[in-house]
Design an enzyme around this catalytic site. Structure first.
Site, short mmCIF file in Angstrom:
data_model
loop_
_atom_site.label_atom_id
_atom_site.label_comp_id
_atom_site.label_asym_id
_atom_site.label_seq_id
_atom_site.Cartn_x
_atom_site.Cartn_y
_atom_site.Cartn_z
N ASP A 1 20.94 2.69 62.41
CA ASP A 1 21.04 3.90 63.08
C ASP A 1 21.04 5.22 62.31
O ASP A 1 21.37 6.33 62.86
CB ASP A 1 22.24 3.82 64.16
CG ASP A 1 23.58 3.52 63.43
OD1 ASP A 1 23.53 3.62 62.24
OD2 ASP A 1 24.39 3.32 64.17
N ARG A 2 21.09 4.94 60.90
CA ARG A 2 21.13 6.14 60.02
C ARG A 2 22.79 6.60 60.04
O ARG A 2 23.03 7.56 59.19
CB ARG A 2 20.46 7.32 60.47
CG ARG A 2 18.99 7.14 60.39
CD ARG A 2 18.37 6.85 59.02
NE ARG A 2 17.18 5.99 58.88
CZ ARG A 2 16.48 5.65 58.03
NH1 ARG A 2 16.88 5.75 56.72
NH2 ARG A 2 15.36 5.03 57.98
N LEU A 3 23.34 6.11 60.86
CA LEU A 3 24.81 6.49 60.51
C LEU A 3 25.73 5.61 59.49
O LEU A 3 26.32 4.62 59.61
CB LEU A 3 25.70 6.41 62.04
CG LEU A 3 25.10 7.35 63.03
CD1 LEU A 3 25.83 7.07 64.31
CD2 LEU A 3 25.44 8.70 62.70
N ARG B 1 23.03 1.65 57.53
CA ARG B 1 22.94 1.36 59.00
C ARG B 1 21.94 1.79 59.38
O ARG B 1 20.94 2.65 59.07
CB ARG B 1 24.11 1.96 59.52
CG ARG B 1 25.53 1.47 59.02
CD ARG B 1 26.00 0.44 59.70
NE ARG B 1 26.38 0.60 61.13
CZ ARG B 1 27.52 0.89 61.74
NH1 ARG B 1 28.60 0.85 60.98
NH2 ARG B 1 27.67 1.15 62.96
#
Ligand SMILES: Cc1cc2nc3c(=O)[nH]c(=O)nc-3n(C[C@H](O)[C@H](O)[C@H](O)COP(=O)(O)O)c2cc1C
Length: 195
Positions: A173-175, A171
């Site tokens: 957003d690094r999430l 992802r």
């Protein structure tokens, strides 16, 4: 997103593999980690040749470093990353040798040059120089002549029987999305992990 938990991770990974075959440069390149009896790890890439409910199969020289490590410590971890798809799969579990029939079936699909190379190369051993390897190849080519190049007794498949399979999707957003599936009886229990 990874489909809802509780699903069978094997079917999910098979779908991912199908998509990777269409999009990824080398869809079957899998990093395989093994370890000595006392836990010193080593890792290398092998080709994942089949993946189903029985496990992950790869083929190699059984006297290689990985073969020796699997003999003394028959457990492994594997990871595949498909950059083009932003996906990663991890698996951990016990490793068993596949049957001679299964190795023979795959051996029959290998080009003659690869069969000769498998006979000739004492995989993982130190060589004096490149000439030594070429000499070994010439000897094997002469030995078999125009005849069949049979399955070597020291070469074959292994099956990593996963106890844990983790699917990961990228992802921005690094999430990232992570679901770990742990084998439970005949089925699997899924749990979401923090990225
Ligand atoms: C893309 C790729 C695919 C490979 N596939 C295999 C394979 O299927 N089997 C194999 O024995 N080695 C394969 N190799 C070579 C291994 O990475 C490694 O050099 C070799 O197996 C010796 O490892 P070991 O000394 O740890 O046993 C592959 C290497 C690359 C880069």
């Amino acid at each position: 997103m990874i489909p809802p938990m509780g699903n069978d991770p094997i079917a999910l990974v098979q779908d991912w593999l199908d998509e990777a075959r269409a999009l990824a440069g080398e869809p079957h390149a899998m990093t395989l980690a093994t370890a000595t009896r006392d836990g010193r790890p080593s890792a290398r890439i092998v080709l994942l040749r089949s993946f189903d409910e029985r496990g992950l199969v790869f083929f190699t020289n059984r006297t290689s470093r990985k073969g020796e490590e699997l003999r003394e410590n028959p457990r492994a971890a594997a990871v595949i990353h498909w950059w083009e798809l932003g996906r990663q799969v991890r698996a951990e579990g016990a490793v068993e040798e596949v049957s001679t029939e299964e190795s023979s079936e795959y051996w029959a699909t290998r080009p003659r040059g690869s069969r000769i190379a498998a006979w000739a190369s004492p995989q993982s051993r130190a060589l004096a120089d490149r000439d030594e390897l070429e000499g070994l190849v010439a000897e094997v080519a002469e030995r078999f002549g125009d005849g069949d190049v049979p399955l070597p007794h020291f070469w074959g498949g292994y099956r990593l029987v996963p106890e844990v399979v983790e699917l990961w999707t990228h992802r921005d957003d690094r999430l990232h999305d992570r679901i770990r599936y742990v084998r439970e009886g005949d089925g699997w229990r899924g749990e979401r992990l923090a990225p």
